[in-house]
Scaffold this motif. Structure first.
Motif, short mmCIF file in Angstrom:
data_model
loop_
_atom_site.label_atom_id
_atom_site.label_comp_id
_atom_site.label_asym_id
_atom_site.label_seq_id
_atom_site.Cartn_x
_atom_site.Cartn_y
_atom_site.Cartn_z
N GLY A 37 44.84 -4.93 -8.18
CA GLY A 37 44.33 -6.25 -8.56
C GLY A 37 44.43 -7.30 -7.48
N ALA A 38 44.70 -6.90 -6.24
CA ALA A 38 44.77 -7.86 -5.14
C ALA A 38 43.36 -8.15 -4.61
N ALA A 39 43.18 -9.35 -4.10
CA ALA A 39 41.93 -9.69 -3.41
C ALA A 39 42.03 -9.21 -1.97
N VAL A 40 40.90 -8.80 -1.40
CA VAL A 40 40.85 -8.28 -0.03
C VAL A 40 39.87 -9.13 0.77
N ALA A 41 40.30 -9.59 1.95
CA ALA A 41 39.43 -10.35 2.85
C ALA A 41 39.64 -9.85 4.28
N THR A 42 38.55 -9.62 5.00
CA THR A 42 38.65 -9.17 6.38
C THR A 42 38.32 -10.32 7.33
N THR A 43 38.72 -10.17 8.57
CA THR A 43 38.43 -11.17 9.59
C THR A 43 36.96 -11.13 10.00
#
Length: 144
Positions: A37-43
Motif C-alpha cells: 500500500g505504499a506510493a511509488v515515485a521515481t526520479t
C-alpha cells in the motif's frame, strides 16, 4: 536488382540479431513493499499509487525510486542498468551479422540492458515506536 536483394537480405539478418527487436527497448519493473500500500515515485516522473505495482521503463533509464506510506519512513532505492545475458547475445549477434547499425540502435536504446534490482522490494520502517514500547524504554524496562 541483385545488389538491392543483397542489401535487403543483409538488413533482415542484421535486424534478426538486433536486441532492440528481440528484447524490446522497455522492461517491466515490479515494486513491492512490506506492508503493501505504499506510493511509488521515481526520479524520472513515473508513479504507482499503491504497491504492489509495475511500471514499463525504458531499458536505458536509471533512476531512484522512493516508497512512501503514512506512518512509515520514506525509503529510496537506486535502480541501475547492467548488461544482461540475453542482451549481450543480441548485441553479439549484431557483430556476427555485420549489423553496425543494429549495434548503434542497441547501444542507444539500452536494449542489451536489464534493470537491477528487479523486482524492487522494501520493508518500510514505522515513523515511531508503538506507545507501549516507548513507555517501557523510558522506564528502563527491557521489551517483553
Amino acid at each position: 536488382m541483385f545488389k538491392q536483394s543483397l542489401a535487403t537480405a543483409l538488413v533482415a539478418v542484421s535486424l534478426a540479431a538486433c536486441g532492440s527487436v528481440t528484447r524490446g527497448t522497455t522492461e517491466l519493473i515490479a515494486f513491492t513493499s512490506e506492508p503493501p500500500g505504499a506510493a511509488v515515485a521515481t526520479t524520472t516522473s513515473r508513479y504507482c499509487a499503491t504497491t504492489p505495482c509495475s511500471l514499463d521503463v525504458p531499458r536505458s533509464e536509471e533512476f531512484d525510486v522512493t516508497f512512501t506510506k503514512p506512518g512509515f519512513q520514506p525509503q529510496t532505492v537506486p535502480v541501475r542498468t547492467k548488461l544482461a545475458g540475453a542482451g549481450a547475445a543480441g548485441f553479439a549477434g549484431n557483430v556476427l551479422a555485420g549489423g553496425v547499425i543494429g549495434m548503434g540502435v542497441d547501444a542507444y536504446t539500452g536494449a542489451a540492458m536489464d534493470h537491477t534490482p528487479n523486482p524492487v522490494a522494501v520493508t518500510l520502517v514505522p515513523d515511531a515506536l508503538p506507545s507501549a514500547e516507548r513507555t517501557r524504554r523510558r522506564r528502563g524496562r527491557p521489551g517483553v
